[in-house]
Design an enzyme around this catalytic site. Structure first.
Site, short mmCIF file in Angstrom:
data_model
loop_
_atom_site.label_atom_id
_atom_site.label_comp_id
_atom_site.label_asym_id
_atom_site.label_seq_id
_atom_site.Cartn_x
_atom_site.Cartn_y
_atom_site.Cartn_z
N LYS A 75 31.28 38.09 52.31
CA LYS A 75 32.33 37.74 53.29
C LYS A 75 33.55 37.14 52.59
O LYS A 75 33.54 35.98 52.16
CB LYS A 75 31.75 36.74 54.29
N TYR A 101 36.98 53.50 44.19
CA TYR A 101 36.42 52.14 44.10
C TYR A 101 35.05 52.17 43.42
O TYR A 101 34.82 51.43 42.46
CB TYR A 101 36.32 51.51 45.50
N ASP A 105 51.15 40.54 38.88
CA ASP A 105 50.59 41.77 39.44
C ASP A 105 49.80 42.45 38.33
O ASP A 105 50.38 42.99 37.38
CB ASP A 105 51.71 42.68 39.97
N LYS A 131 34.13 50.64 39.65
CA LYS A 131 33.13 49.56 39.49
C LYS A 131 32.00 50.04 38.57
O LYS A 131 31.40 49.23 37.86
CB LYS A 131 32.59 49.12 40.86
N1 LIG Z 1 33.69 41.14 49.10
C1 LIG Z 1 32.81 42.07 48.78
O1 LIG Z 1 32.06 42.58 49.63
C2 LIG Z 1 32.67 42.47 47.32
C3 LIG Z 1 31.48 43.11 46.91
C4 LIG Z 1 31.36 43.49 45.58
C5 LIG Z 1 32.40 43.25 44.68
N2 LIG Z 1 33.54 42.65 45.12
C6 LIG Z 1 34.62 42.44 44.14
O2 LIG Z 1 34.90 41.06 44.07
C7 LIG Z 1 36.23 40.89 43.56
C8 LIG Z 1 36.93 39.79 44.36
O3 LIG Z 1 37.11 40.27 45.68
P1 LIG Z 1 36.90 39.35 46.97
O4 LIG Z 1 35.80 39.95 47.75
O5 LIG Z 1 36.87 37.93 46.62
O6 LIG Z 1 38.25 39.74 47.78
P2 LIG Z 1 39.58 38.92 48.07
O7 LIG Z 1 39.25 37.72 48.88
O8 LIG Z 1 40.52 39.93 48.64
O9 LIG Z 1 40.07 38.45 46.62
C9 LIG Z 1 40.66 39.30 45.68
C10 LIG Z 1 41.85 38.62 45.07
O10 LIG Z 1 42.40 39.49 44.04
C11 LIG Z 1 43.82 39.51 44.23
N3 LIG Z 1 44.43 40.74 43.73
C12 LIG Z 1 44.30 42.00 44.22
N4 LIG Z 1 45.10 42.84 43.54
C13 LIG Z 1 45.75 42.11 42.60
C14 LIG Z 1 46.73 42.41 41.62
N5 LIG Z 1 47.24 43.64 41.48
N6 LIG Z 1 47.17 41.41 40.81
C15 LIG Z 1 46.70 40.15 40.96
N7 LIG Z 1 45.79 39.79 41.90
C16 LIG Z 1 45.33 40.77 42.71
C17 LIG Z 1 43.97 39.44 45.74
O11 LIG Z 1 45.30 39.10 46.10
P3 LIG Z 1 45.91 39.70 47.49
O12 LIG Z 1 44.88 39.46 48.54
O13 LIG Z 1 47.16 38.92 47.70
O14 LIG Z 1 46.15 41.15 47.26
C18 LIG Z 1 42.96 38.38 46.11
O15 LIG Z 1 43.50 37.06 45.98
C19 LIG Z 1 36.90 42.26 43.61
O16 LIG Z 1 36.95 42.81 42.32
C20 LIG Z 1 35.95 43.06 44.50
O17 LIG Z 1 35.98 44.44 44.19
C21 LIG Z 1 33.70 42.26 46.42
#
Ligand SMILES: NC(=O)c1ccc[n+]([C@@H]2O[C@H](COP(=O)([O-])OP(=O)(O)OC[C@H]3O[C@@H](n4cnc5c(N)ncnc54)[C@H](OP(=O)(O)O)[C@@H]3O)[C@@H](O)[C@H]2O)c1
Length: 259
Positions: free
Chosen positions: A184, A150, A60, A154
């Site tokens: 997505k 958020y 975590d 960022k």
């Molecule tokens: N998707 C978008 O539109 C978007 C746009 C810009 C930036 N981002 C950034 O991209 C990054 C990756 O996000 P994603 O879109 O790929 O979403 P995602 O599919 O939800 O992946 C994020 C991963 O981080 C894990 N995580 C969250 N909190 C955690 C913690 N306390 N300790 C360890 N692992 C943790 C999540 O685990 P759980 O799901 O089990 O909590 C999940 O496996 C993030 O930093 C997000 O802010 C996303």
């Protein structure tokens, strides 16, 4: 010699796609996530598709001292590529949102990213090589009413990355802030069903494409990387309107999608 890469949030979305790209390039992988069963599935899938060594750590990243714990668990092994990707969003007015969730977000995005970077960086500089990718967002370029924490966190990740990238010039170590627009992944589900992120039907990129763009930018040592022409334009808008107007535009988008 085999290079080693450490990826946080590797069990899903962008982190998973980045882990695939690293496996294709035969990196030894240290994959970290909070979700043990998804992480185990990722390890099995990658090991069956690629001949790579994979270490998984269920952590975590919102807990105190976690960066030191990770370094101890891997016996301070040299890291060539560090990808600080884990993160999540939360929708709502700051006066109403859940502080426990928000403080965890601040810890993951800011404290753990910063500490892990510090702990890994020393060895990278000594060895004269390293690539760091910090997962920022298009949210970094303006304030974000209804997702205040958020957007602000960022913004920190972008500013921090740009500053140390400048300090590290000439060391062989580069730092890249990846700033994706809507992508997505499972991210949208965790933000809230009310969030505008969940209503976007255009300009939604695939995680594979965003990860590939970020991966290439990281290897090329770009300081920041914004995938997509429309997103590059959106990142400039806050510079040509007043700061208040930039906040109002985001507020209107979020409000419009709320009802
Ligand atoms: N998707 C978008 O539109 C978007 C746009 C810009 C930036 N981002 C950034 O991209 C990054 C990756 O996000 P994603 O879109 O790929 O979403 P995602 O599919 O939800 O992946 C994020 C991963 O981080 C894990 N995580 C969250 N909190 C955690 C913690 N306390 N300790 C360890 N692992 C943790 C999540 O685990 P759980 O799901 O089990 O909590 C999940 O496996 C993030 O930093 C997000 O802010 C996303």
């Amino acid at each position: 010699m085999t290079k080693t890469a450490l990826v946080t949030g590797a069990a899903s979305g962008l982190g998973y796609e980045l882990a695939i790209l690293l496996a294709q390039d035969a990196y030894k992988l240290i994959l970290i996530d909070i979700d043990a069963s998804s992480l185990a599935k990722v390890k099995t899938a990658l090991e069956s598709d690629y001949k790579v060594e994979i270490v998984t750590l269920v952590k975590d990243l919102s807990t105190q001292g976690i960066a030191e714990e990770i370094m101890a668990d891997i016996a301070h092994a040299p890291i060539d590529v560090l990808i600080n990707n884990a993160g999540f969003g939360l929708f709502g007015s700051f006066v109403d949102t859940d502080w426990e969730r928000e403080s965890k977000m601040l810890h993951v995005h800011i404290l753990t990213t910063t500490h892990l970077t510090k702990l890994v960086l020393e060895g990278m500089v000594k060895r004269g090589y390293g690539r760091i990718l910090n997962m920022s967002s298009l949210a970094a370029f303006q304030p974000g009413p209804l997702m205040a924490i958020y957007y602000a966190s960022k913004g920190y990740m972008l500013s921090f990355s740009e500053a140390i990238a400048n300090e590290l010039k000439g060391t062989g170590v580069t730092v890249t802030a990846l700033c994706p627009g809507p992508t997505k992944t499972a991210f949208q589900k965790t933000v809230s069903s009310e969030s505008s992120d969940n209503k976007i039907t255009f300009n939604m990129a695939s995680a594979k494409a965003v990860a590939a763009y970020g991966y290439k930018s990281m290897h090329n040592g770009k300081t920041y990387a914004i995938p997509g022409k429309f997103n590059k334009f959106l990142a400039i808008v806050p510079r040509i309107v007043s700061r208040n107007a930039a906040a109002s535009i985001v507020r209107k988008i979020q409000e419009k999608n709320r009802h």
